[in-house]
Motif scaffolding. Structure first.
Motif, PDB file in Angstrom:
ATOM      1  N   ALA A   1       1.013  -1.414  -0.636  1.00  0.00           N
ATOM      2  CA  ALA A   1      -0.335  -0.258   0.234  1.00  0.00           C
ATOM      3  C   ALA A   1       0.977   1.580  -0.518  1.00  0.00           C
ATOM      4  N   ALA A   2       2.005   0.912   0.801  1.00  0.00           N
ATOM      5  CA  ALA A   2       3.006   2.683   1.089  1.00  0.00           C
ATOM      6  C   ALA A   2       3.777   2.614  -0.064  1.00  0.00           C
TER       7      ALA A   2
ATOM      8  N   LEU B   1       5.582   5.164  -4.633  1.00  0.00           N
ATOM      9  CA  LEU B   1       5.519   5.356  -6.406  1.00  0.00           C
ATOM     10  C   LEU B   1       5.027   5.698  -7.269  1.00  0.00           C
ATOM     11  N   ALA B   2       3.751   6.197  -6.674  1.00  0.00           N
ATOM     12  CA  ALA B   2       3.007   7.171  -7.909  1.00  0.00           C
ATOM     13  C   ALA B   2       3.185   8.392  -7.716  1.00  0.00           C
ATOM     14  N   VAL B   3       2.858   8.861  -6.594  1.00  0.00           N
ATOM     15  CA  VAL B   3       3.631  10.608  -6.512  1.00  0.00           C
ATOM     16  C   VAL B   3       4.520  10.913  -6.265  1.00  0.00           C
TER      17      VAL B   3
ATOM     18  N   GLY C   1      16.517   9.535 -12.142  1.00  0.00           N
ATOM     19  CA  GLY C   1      17.516   8.042 -11.693  1.00  0.00           C
ATOM     20  C   GLY C   1      17.094   7.775 -10.307  1.00  0.00           C
ATOM     21  N   GLU C   2      16.670   8.932 -10.156  1.00  0.00           N
ATOM     22  CA  GLU C   2      15.831   8.377  -8.177  1.00  0.00           C
ATOM     23  C   GLU C   2      14.534   7.566  -8.342  1.00  0.00           C
ATOM     24  N   TYR C   3      13.669   8.061  -9.404  1.00  0.00           N
ATOM     25  CA  TYR C   3      13.025   7.234  -9.406  1.00  0.00           C
ATOM     26  C   TYR C   3      13.029   5.884  -9.532  1.00  0.00           C
ATOM     27  N   VAL C   4      13.729   5.033 -10.340  1.00  0.00           N
ATOM     28  CA  VAL C   4      14.887   4.186 -10.682  1.00  0.00           C
ATOM     29  C   VAL C   4      15.274   3.156  -9.375  1.00  0.00           C
ATOM     30  N   ALA C   5      15.885   4.379  -8.432  1.00  0.00           N
ATOM     31  CA  ALA C   5      16.737   4.216  -7.540  1.00  0.00           C
ATOM     32  C   ALA C   5      15.419   3.761  -6.223  1.00  0.00           C
ATOM     33  N   ALA C   6      14.027   4.487  -6.379  1.00  0.00           N
ATOM     34  CA  ALA C   6      13.041   4.524  -5.457  1.00  0.00           C
ATOM     35  C   ALA C   6      12.513   3.111  -5.634  1.00  0.00           C
ATOM     36  N   VAL C   7      11.867   2.943  -7.131  1.00  0.00           N
ATOM     37  CA  VAL C   7      11.733   1.727  -7.300  1.00  0.00           C
ATOM     38  C   VAL C   7      12.607   0.355  -6.700  1.00  0.00           C
ATOM     39  N   PHE C   8      14.046   0.396  -7.422  1.00  0.00           N
ATOM     40  CA  PHE C   8      14.439  -0.226  -6.454  1.00  0.00           C
ATOM     41  C   PHE C   8      14.146  -0.898  -5.376  1.00  0.00           C
TER      42      PHE C   8
END
Length: 229
Positions: free
Chosen positions: A41-42, A47-49, A57-64
């Motif tokens: 849930a969190a 990731l959506a926000v 690059g930051e988003y890819v790191a967050a996905v990892f």
């Protein structure tokens, strides 16, 4: 995640004997279920926000990071609730290996925030390199260095202290406090991990893991979303 009552018996097709009561298994299952549901849930909401507030690059790191968190919780749930069969020994390898992936995955989004790119790249390489060694050891030399691996987990986890000044200048204060709190909770949980004869030991240990992971997830959300609103 580790936490099974056992004695060393490397001659068996799987390692040790498992003697949990039904109540202990239910408690451990509940802890895992809560952790997985909250992480989904969190993590999904984050990731959506974050897609609207982060660079690629930051988003890819967050996905990892989110993937590593969900992976370790899911494998841990399967391993700890699986009946004592040879398959449990195989799951144990992946469970212990996944912890290294989570540690490195947790570091990744925070290091992506550092202004000193050389320092960030160096520590990222060291953390993932150490994690790769740990993962290989757990997968290909199972049961060989279990006690030493506890020290290795903690060592990689606290390695960021070496660049504390850089983290202090690059990350929001709230983020740093959440990171520190999560690290302390994880470390305190090790007490219950090694306390093999304690009743409900695995549920307690995994409760600390879920809490520490929640604090680190809150830290990632704070630095990549809340601090940018």
């Amino acid at each position: 995640m580790p936490g099974t009552k056992q004695h060393s018996d490397l001659s068996a097709p799987y390692f040790g004997r498992y003697s949990y009561s039904r109540a202990e298994l239910i408690a451990d299952g509940v802890v895992h279920a809560v952790g997985i549901v909250l992480a989904i849930a969190a993590g999904s909401a984050f990731l959506a926000v974050a897609a609207f507030h982060t660079a690629t690059g930051e988003y890819v790191a967050a996905v990892f990071y989110v993937v590593s968190l969900l992976t370790v919780l899911s494998i841990s749930c399967a391993y700890n609730l699986w009946p004592p069969t040879p398959a449990k020994w195989i799951l144990r390898r992946f469970d212990h290996a996944a912890i290294y992936a989570l540690i490195a995955g947790t570091y990744t989004p925070f290091l992506a925030q550092l202004d000193d790119r050389r320092t960030a790249a160096t520590l990222l390489a060291l953390v993932w390199g150490a994690a790769a060694v740990g993962i290989a050891t757990k997968l290909f030399l199972p049961g060989r260095f279990d006690r030493l691996s506890i020290v290795f987990y903690l060592g990689i986890g606290w390695s960021g202290a070496a660049i504390f000044a850089t983290l202090l200048s690059s990350l929001p204060a709230t983020t740093l406090w959440l990171i520190l709190a999560g690290g302390v909770v994880y470390s305190c949980g090790v007490i219950f991990f090694i306390w093999q004869n304690l009743k409900f030991q695995t549920a307690l240990w995994h409760g600390f893991v879920v809490t520490g992971a929640g604090l680190h997830l809150a830290a990632v959300i704070d630095c990549m979303v809340i601090d940018r609103l």
